[in-house]
Design a protein around this motif. Structure first.
Motif, short mmCIF file in Angstrom:
data_model
loop_
_atom_site.label_atom_id
_atom_site.label_comp_id
_atom_site.label_asym_id
_atom_site.label_seq_id
_atom_site.Cartn_x
_atom_site.Cartn_y
_atom_site.Cartn_z
N VAL A 299 -0.29 14.35 -11.87
CA VAL A 299 -0.37 14.06 -10.44
C VAL A 299 -1.34 12.91 -10.17
O VAL A 299 -1.08 12.07 -9.31
CB VAL A 299 -0.72 15.33 -9.65
CG1 VAL A 299 -0.95 15.02 -8.18
CG2 VAL A 299 0.38 16.37 -9.81
N TRP A 300 -2.45 12.84 -10.91
CA TRP A 300 -3.41 11.76 -10.66
C TRP A 300 -2.79 10.40 -10.95
O TRP A 300 -3.07 9.44 -10.24
CB TRP A 300 -4.72 11.97 -11.45
CG TRP A 300 -4.62 11.72 -12.92
CD1 TRP A 300 -4.36 12.63 -13.89
CD2 TRP A 300 -4.79 10.46 -13.58
NE1 TRP A 300 -4.36 12.02 -15.12
CE2 TRP A 300 -4.62 10.69 -14.96
CE3 TRP A 300 -5.07 9.16 -13.15
CZ2 TRP A 300 -4.72 9.69 -15.91
CZ3 TRP A 300 -5.17 8.16 -14.10
CH2 TRP A 300 -4.99 8.42 -15.45
N ARG A 301 -1.93 10.32 -11.97
CA ARG A 301 -1.26 9.04 -12.27
C ARG A 301 -0.30 8.66 -11.15
O ARG A 301 -0.18 7.50 -10.79
CB ARG A 301 -0.51 9.12 -13.59
CG ARG A 301 -1.40 9.09 -14.80
CD ARG A 301 -0.57 8.89 -16.07
NE ARG A 301 -1.41 8.86 -17.23
CZ ARG A 301 -2.04 7.78 -17.69
NH1 ARG A 301 -1.92 6.63 -17.07
NH2 ARG A 301 -2.77 7.84 -18.78
N GLN A 302 0.40 9.66 -10.61
CA GLN A 302 1.32 9.39 -9.50
C GLN A 302 0.55 8.93 -8.26
O GLN A 302 0.98 8.00 -7.57
CB GLN A 302 2.13 10.64 -9.18
CG GLN A 302 3.09 11.02 -10.30
CD GLN A 302 3.80 12.31 -9.97
OE1 GLN A 302 4.68 12.33 -9.11
NE2 GLN A 302 3.40 13.39 -10.62
N ALA A 303 -0.59 9.56 -8.00
CA ALA A 303 -1.41 9.15 -6.85
C ALA A 303 -1.91 7.72 -7.04
O ALA A 303 -1.88 6.92 -6.10
CB ALA A 303 -2.58 10.12 -6.69
N ALA A 304 -2.35 7.40 -8.25
CA ALA A 304 -2.81 6.03 -8.54
C ALA A 304 -1.67 5.04 -8.33
O ALA A 304 -1.85 3.97 -7.74
CB ALA A 304 -3.36 5.93 -9.96
N GLN A 305 -0.47 5.41 -8.78
CA GLN A 305 0.68 4.52 -8.63
C GLN A 305 1.04 4.30 -7.17
O GLN A 305 1.42 3.20 -6.77
CB GLN A 305 1.89 5.04 -9.41
CG GLN A 305 3.04 4.05 -9.47
CD GLN A 305 2.65 2.75 -10.15
OE1 GLN A 305 2.15 2.74 -11.26
NE2 GLN A 305 2.87 1.63 -9.47
N ILE A 306 0.89 5.33 -6.36
CA ILE A 306 1.16 5.19 -4.92
C ILE A 306 0.21 4.16 -4.32
O ILE A 306 0.63 3.29 -3.55
CB ILE A 306 1.03 6.56 -4.22
CG1 ILE A 306 2.22 7.45 -4.61
CG2 ILE A 306 0.92 6.40 -2.71
CD1 ILE A 306 2.06 8.91 -4.23
N VAL A 307 -1.07 4.23 -4.68
CA VAL A 307 -2.04 3.26 -4.16
C VAL A 307 -1.70 1.85 -4.67
O VAL A 307 -1.72 0.89 -3.89
CB VAL A 307 -3.49 3.67 -4.52
CG1 VAL A 307 -4.48 2.60 -4.09
CG2 VAL A 307 -3.84 5.00 -3.88
N ILE A 308 -1.36 1.72 -5.94
CA ILE A 308 -0.98 0.41 -6.50
C ILE A 308 0.24 -0.13 -5.74
O ILE A 308 0.27 -1.31 -5.36
CB ILE A 308 -0.68 0.51 -8.00
CG1 ILE A 308 -1.97 0.74 -8.78
CG2 ILE A 308 0.04 -0.75 -8.50
CD1 ILE A 308 -1.77 1.09 -10.24
N ASP A 309 1.22 0.72 -5.51
CA ASP A 309 2.43 0.29 -4.78
C ASP A 309 2.08 -0.20 -3.37
O ASP A 309 2.63 -1.20 -2.89
CB ASP A 309 3.45 1.41 -4.70
CG ASP A 309 4.08 1.76 -6.05
OD1 ASP A 309 3.92 0.97 -7.01
OD2 ASP A 309 4.71 2.83 -6.14
N ARG A 310 1.15 0.48 -2.73
CA ARG A 310 0.74 0.07 -1.38
C ARG A 310 -0.02 -1.26 -1.42
O ARG A 310 0.12 -2.08 -0.50
CB ARG A 310 -0.11 1.16 -0.74
CG ARG A 310 0.70 2.40 -0.41
CD ARG A 310 -0.16 3.50 0.14
NE ARG A 310 0.63 4.70 0.41
CZ ARG A 310 0.13 5.84 0.81
NH1 ARG A 310 -1.18 5.96 1.00
NH2 ARG A 310 0.91 6.88 1.02
N ILE A 311 -0.82 -1.46 -2.45
CA ILE A 311 -1.54 -2.73 -2.59
C ILE A 311 -0.54 -3.86 -2.79
O ILE A 311 -0.59 -4.89 -2.12
CB ILE A 311 -2.55 -2.68 -3.76
CG1 ILE A 311 -3.69 -1.72 -3.42
CG2 ILE A 311 -3.09 -4.08 -4.08
CD1 ILE A 311 -4.61 -1.39 -4.60
N THR A 312 0.41 -3.68 -3.71
CA THR A 312 1.37 -4.76 -4.01
C THR A 312 2.33 -5.01 -2.86
O THR A 312 2.81 -6.12 -2.69
CB THR A 312 2.14 -4.47 -5.31
OG1 THR A 312 2.82 -3.23 -5.20
CG2 THR A 312 1.20 -4.44 -6.51
#
Length: 81
Positions: A11-24
């Motif tokens: 879940v922590w990797r998915q949460a990190a990916q969500i933030v990365i997606d929002r940044i990009t």
């Protein structure tokens, strides 16, 4: 901005990916403040310790920078994907 998480993957990797997606995507532009660990945990429906792990990973990987007592911000030049 609710997100559906796959509970069979870290879940922590998915949460990190969500933030990365929002940044990009520009939702969190360079220099902007990102949600706190507690805000992210509440929004995604995850434990605050899980959100902390995701945020720590993003700082280590060069996506975010923390300013003591102020918050966490998107770096001026996020890593290339």
């Amino acid at each position: 901005m609710g997100e559906d998480l796959d509970r069979t993957r870290a879940v922590w990797r998915q949460a990190a990916q969500i933030v990365i997606d929002r940044i990009t995507a520009g939702a969190y532009p360079p220099g902007s403040r990102v949600p706190s660990t507690l805000e992210l945990a509440t929004e995604l429906g995850i434990a605050s310790s899980t959100a902390q792990k995701a945020m720590a990973y993003l700082r280590r990987e060069g996506w975010l920078r923390g300013e003591s007592g102020i918050g966490t911000f998107v770096v001026d030049r996020p890593p290339a994907r």
